[in-house]
Write an enzyme that holds these catalytic residues in place. Structure first.
Site, PDB file in Angstrom:
ATOM      1  N   ARG A 174      -3.052   3.521  17.251  1.00 24.05           N
ATOM      2  CA  ARG A 174      -3.816   4.677  17.692  1.00 24.05           C
ATOM      3  C   ARG A 174      -3.996   4.762  19.204  1.00 24.05           C
ATOM      4  NH1 ARG A 174      -8.604   5.861  13.475  1.00 24.05           N
ATOM      5  NH2 ARG A 174      -7.949   8.003  13.699  1.00 24.05           N
TER       6      ARG A 174
ATOM      7  N   CYS B  74     -11.666   2.938  13.336  1.00 30.14           N
ATOM      8  CA  CYS B  74     -11.029   2.353  12.164  1.00 30.14           C
ATOM      9  C   CYS B  74      -9.808   1.534  12.573  1.00 30.14           C
ATOM     10  CB  CYS B  74     -10.552   3.458  11.229  1.00 30.14           C
ATOM     11  SG  CYS B  74     -11.800   4.056  10.117  1.00 30.14           S
TER      12      CYS B  74
ATOM     13  N   ASP C  93      -5.965  11.192   5.340  1.00 27.09           N
ATOM     14  CA  ASP C  93      -7.344  10.825   4.977  1.00 27.09           C
ATOM     15  C   ASP C  93      -7.610  10.891   3.478  1.00 27.09           C
ATOM     16  OD1 ASP C  93      -7.918  10.318   7.596  1.00 27.09           O
ATOM     17  OD2 ASP C  93      -9.171  12.080   7.921  1.00 27.09           O
TER      18      ASP C  93
ATOM     19  N   ARG D 207     -20.131   5.889   7.579  1.00 29.32           N
ATOM     20  CA  ARG D 207     -19.646   6.638   8.748  1.00 29.32           C
ATOM     21  C   ARG D 207     -19.176   8.030   8.338  1.00 29.32           C
ATOM     22  NH1 ARG D 207     -14.850   4.074  11.330  1.00 29.32           N
ATOM     23  NH2 ARG D 207     -15.057   5.999  12.479  1.00 29.32           N
TER      24      ARG D 207
ATOM     25  N   LYS E 248     -17.229  15.955   8.811  1.00 28.00           N
ATOM     26  CA  LYS E 248     -17.395  15.012   9.930  1.00 28.00           C
ATOM     27  C   LYS E 248     -16.363  15.286  11.012  1.00 28.00           C
ATOM     28  CE  LYS E 248     -15.464  10.749   9.762  1.00 28.00           C
ATOM     29  NZ  LYS E 248     -14.710  10.399  10.980  1.00 28.00           N
ATOM     30  N   ASN E 249     -15.102  15.433  10.613  1.00 27.65           N
ATOM     31  CA  ASN E 249     -14.037  15.542  11.611  1.00 27.65           C
ATOM     32  C   ASN E 249     -14.036  16.881  12.339  1.00 27.65           C
ATOM     33  OD1 ASN E 249     -13.275  12.984  11.035  1.00 27.65           O
ATOM     34  ND2 ASN E 249     -11.334  13.500  10.051  1.00 27.65           N
TER      35      ASN E 249
HETATM   36  C1  UD1 Z   1      -7.868  12.519  13.317  1.00 30.63           C
HETATM   37  C2  UD1 Z   1      -8.969  12.278  12.318  1.00 30.63           C
HETATM   38  C3  UD1 Z   1      -8.549  11.196  11.320  1.00 30.63           C
HETATM   39  C4  UD1 Z   1      -7.225  11.586  10.675  1.00 30.63           C
HETATM   40  C5  UD1 Z   1      -6.173  11.908  11.726  1.00 30.63           C
HETATM   41  C6  UD1 Z   1      -4.874  12.443  11.156  1.00 30.63           C
HETATM   42  C7  UD1 Z   1     -11.020  12.742  13.527  1.00 30.63           C
HETATM   43  C8  UD1 Z   1     -12.251  12.209  14.134  1.00 30.63           C
HETATM   44  N1  UD1 Z   1     -10.168  11.852  13.010  1.00 30.63           N
HETATM   45  O1  UD1 Z   1      -7.672  11.298  14.012  1.00 30.63           O
HETATM   46  O2  UD1 Z   1      -9.570  11.083  10.332  1.00 30.63           O
HETATM   47  O3  UD1 Z   1      -6.774  10.508   9.883  1.00 30.63           O
HETATM   48  O4  UD1 Z   1      -6.677  12.917  12.632  1.00 30.63           O
HETATM   49  O5  UD1 Z   1      -5.104  13.581  10.409  1.00 30.63           O
HETATM   50  O6  UD1 Z   1     -10.796  13.926  13.449  1.00 30.63           O
HETATM   51  N2  UD1 Z   1      -1.074   9.185  18.416  1.00 30.63           N
HETATM   52  C9  UD1 Z   1      -0.412   8.644  19.505  1.00 30.63           C
HETATM   53  N3  UD1 Z   1      -0.888   8.944  20.761  1.00 30.63           N
HETATM   54  C10 UD1 Z   1      -1.978   9.733  20.947  1.00 30.63           C
HETATM   55  C11 UD1 Z   1      -2.647  10.278  19.828  1.00 30.63           C
HETATM   56  C12 UD1 Z   1      -2.164   9.980  18.561  1.00 30.63           C
HETATM   57  O7  UD1 Z   1       0.582   7.940  19.380  1.00 30.63           O
HETATM   58  O8  UD1 Z   1      -2.359   9.976  22.102  1.00 30.63           O
HETATM   59  C13 UD1 Z   1      -0.581   8.880  17.047  1.00 30.63           C
HETATM   60  C14 UD1 Z   1      -1.594   8.058  16.247  1.00 30.63           C
HETATM   61  O9  UD1 Z   1      -1.471   6.680  16.542  1.00 30.63           O
HETATM   62  C15 UD1 Z   1      -1.216   8.399  14.840  1.00 30.63           C
HETATM   63  C16 UD1 Z   1      -0.792   9.876  14.948  1.00 30.63           C
HETATM   64  O10 UD1 Z   1      -0.476  10.085  16.319  1.00 30.63           O
HETATM   65  O11 UD1 Z   1      -0.138   7.637  14.411  1.00 30.63           O
HETATM   66  C17 UD1 Z   1      -1.831  10.878  14.496  1.00 30.63           C
HETATM   67  O12 UD1 Z   1      -3.020  10.697  15.195  1.00 30.63           O
HETATM   68  P1  UD1 Z   1      -4.052  11.872  15.488  1.00 30.63           P
HETATM   69  O13 UD1 Z   1      -3.640  13.133  14.807  1.00 30.63           O
HETATM   70  O14 UD1 Z   1      -4.278  11.925  16.961  1.00 30.63           O
HETATM   71  O15 UD1 Z   1      -5.348  11.312  14.789  1.00 30.63           O
HETATM   72  P2  UD1 Z   1      -6.831  11.260  15.346  1.00 30.63           P
HETATM   73  O16 UD1 Z   1      -7.111  12.507  16.128  1.00 30.63           O
HETATM   74  O17 UD1 Z   1      -7.074   9.954  15.975  1.00 30.63           O
END
Ligand code: UD1
Length: 421
Positions: free
Chosen positions: A123, A118, A307, A399, A22-23
């Site tokens: 986030r 979620c 995850d 999902r 999915k990701n």
């Molecule tokens: C993706 C995955 C999710 C997984 C996560 C971490 C998808 C669709 N989702 O989520 O399943 O749990 O990677 O491996 O691929 N952060 C900020 N600012 C930002 C972006 C992120 O502060 O602009 C923080 C987030 O709040 C979190 C951390 O960085 O604490 C990691 O987030 P990130 O790696 O961006 O996760 P996702 O891409 O949302």
């Protein structure tokens, strides 16, 4: 509302095919926005998040079709009529923020509702925005929407991420592929899904070096061809099935995934006493008589994936001794703990650390799924519990897991989808 009813106690044995990730599929589908040509994407899992992504793409003007039996999506991005990802779709799926990079690169403008998804932490999307700003975009927040513009088009630049965010790296990669000149992403995420997106972009003619490393170089193109790509296997689904085998004292082989995708998860299972067989395109985990406690901490790849944290916590409940599990990626990702405790687990949360006192005898109960991976941990615990467990709110599960109850049934689990009276 649908629920899953599990009669615990059956030992799971056998092999199960792993679906596309999915990701990986989500960013790859959003990347089709970058081309005016037709794209073909294979091995796409038939999941609610994929259907939501197709709705977002359709709302923007991409014509899509999804043959769920062959897991193939055709996407035609000839005409992009809108630059706005609507709130009603985005609020159910945070990954919609991945429209920002491609739309800015292709149309010079993008509007995306501030994301939902979620409920596992704050986030924010600040890293996405600062990366795209480095390519010349500017942003404002208007009426709950992020509005980005790049009227002169995007130009190559250096994007230094404060944290190796998966989504920010994906937005940066997609935008840079169609920006003028060369871009560098520093402190990039290294997850296998980043490598898969890069490979998909390469089939469109993108020039990318270093995907899978912390520094990625992208030479932008004036236009990109249609994509022709097969999505990589889902490492989270595979880990979930390996845990399902072990928690029931059984042995499960996950087919269609190379062990490299599961590095730290397999190392952790070995530390817990599981017997792991690594084959070129499959992995087997077998119960060896007892499960040992573990001390683990989630981290960006190649560290232990957040995850998989909830599923490993369910397994730790059955281990002989005290385990500690530290969540370092998201600040609110222990929502499965009270539900696991309702099944008989002994878990204390102290800040970002959960202390699990095993082994606990689990007994069936009605529990509530709170997010996608939390749902999976409740199913694992239900498989090991004595008596009947009902997992409610399984729309979270749908999902991210394709036909999970059918796959578990094929391994010998007693699990059915049912309706709440
Ligand atoms: C993706 C995955 C999710 C997984 C996560 C971490 C998808 C669709 N989702 O989520 O399943 O749990 O990677 O491996 O691929 N952060 C900020 N600012 C930002 C972006 C992120 O502060 O602009 C923080 C987030 O709040 C979190 C951390 O960085 O604490 C990691 O987030 P990130 O790696 O961006 O996760 P996702 O891409 O949302």
């Amino acid at each position: 509302m649908e629920k899953l009813r599990i009669m615990g106690g059956s030992r799971l044995e056998g092999s199960v095919g792993i679906s596309g990730a999915k990701n990986a599929a989500l960013p790859i589908l959003f990347a089709t926005l970058l081309s005016t040509e037709k794209s073909t994407i294979r091995n796409v899992p038939a999941l609610a998040d994929i259907r939501t992504t197709l709705k977002v793409l359709e709302a923007l003007g991409v014509r899509t079709s999804f043959d769920e039996n062959s897991h193939t999506i055709l996407a035609d991005g000839t005409l992009i009529e809108s630059i706005e990802a609507p709130y009603d779709l985005v609020r159910t799926m945070r990954a919609s923020v991945l429209t920002l990079g491609p739309l800015l690169a292709r149309k010079g403008e993008a509007k995306v509702s501030l994301p939902g998804g979620c409920a596992i932490g704050a986030r924010p999307v600040d890293f996405h925005l600062s990366a795209l700003e480095a390519l010349g975009a500017s942003f404002s927040i208007e009426n709950g929407y992020i509005h980005g513009t790049a009227k002169q088009g995007l130009r190559g630049g250096i994007m230094k991420l404060p944290f190796p965010s998966v989504g920010a790296t994906e937005n940066a990669l997609m935008a840079a592929a169609l920006a003028e000149g060369t871009s560098i992403i520093e402190n990039a995420a290294r997850e296998p899904e980043i490598i898969d997106l890069s490979e998909a972009l390469r089939t469109m003619g993108a020039e990318i070096e270093g995907a899978g490393d912390s520094s990625i170089a992208i030479r932008g193109k004036a236009s990109l061809r249609g994509m022709n790509h097969t999505v990589a296997p889902d490492r989270v689904e595979a880990a979930t099935f390996l845990c399902a085998g072990l928690i029931t004292g059984g042995s499960v082989e996950t087919k269609g995934i190379a062990p490299g995708f599961l590095g730290s998860a397999l190392d952790t299972l070995e530390k817990m006493g599981a017997r792991i067989e690594r084959m070129p395109h499959s992995v087997r985990a077998s119960f060896s008589g007892s499960l040992e406690p573990v001390s683990l901490e989630t981290a960006p790849f190649p560290g232990f994936p957040t995850d998989m944290q909830a599923q490993f916590m369910a397994l730790a409940v059955r281990a002989n001794g005290q385990s500690t599990i530290k969540e370092s990626i998201f600040e609110n990702r222990f929502m499965h703990v009270p539900e696991l405790c309702r099944l008989g687990a002994k878990i204390r949360v102290q800040g970002s650390v959960a202390v699990v006192d095993g082994p606990c005898a689990l007994t069936g109960a009605t529990v509530m799924a709170t997010d996608l991976r939390a749902s999976a941990s409740l199913i694992l615990a239900g498989l090991a519990a004595k008596g009947e467990t009902n997992v409610r709110r399984i729309y979270h599960l749908d999902r991210g897991y394709e036909r999970i109850e059918e796959k578990l049934q094929s391994l010998g689990a007693n699990i059915q989808r049912d309706f709440d009276k």
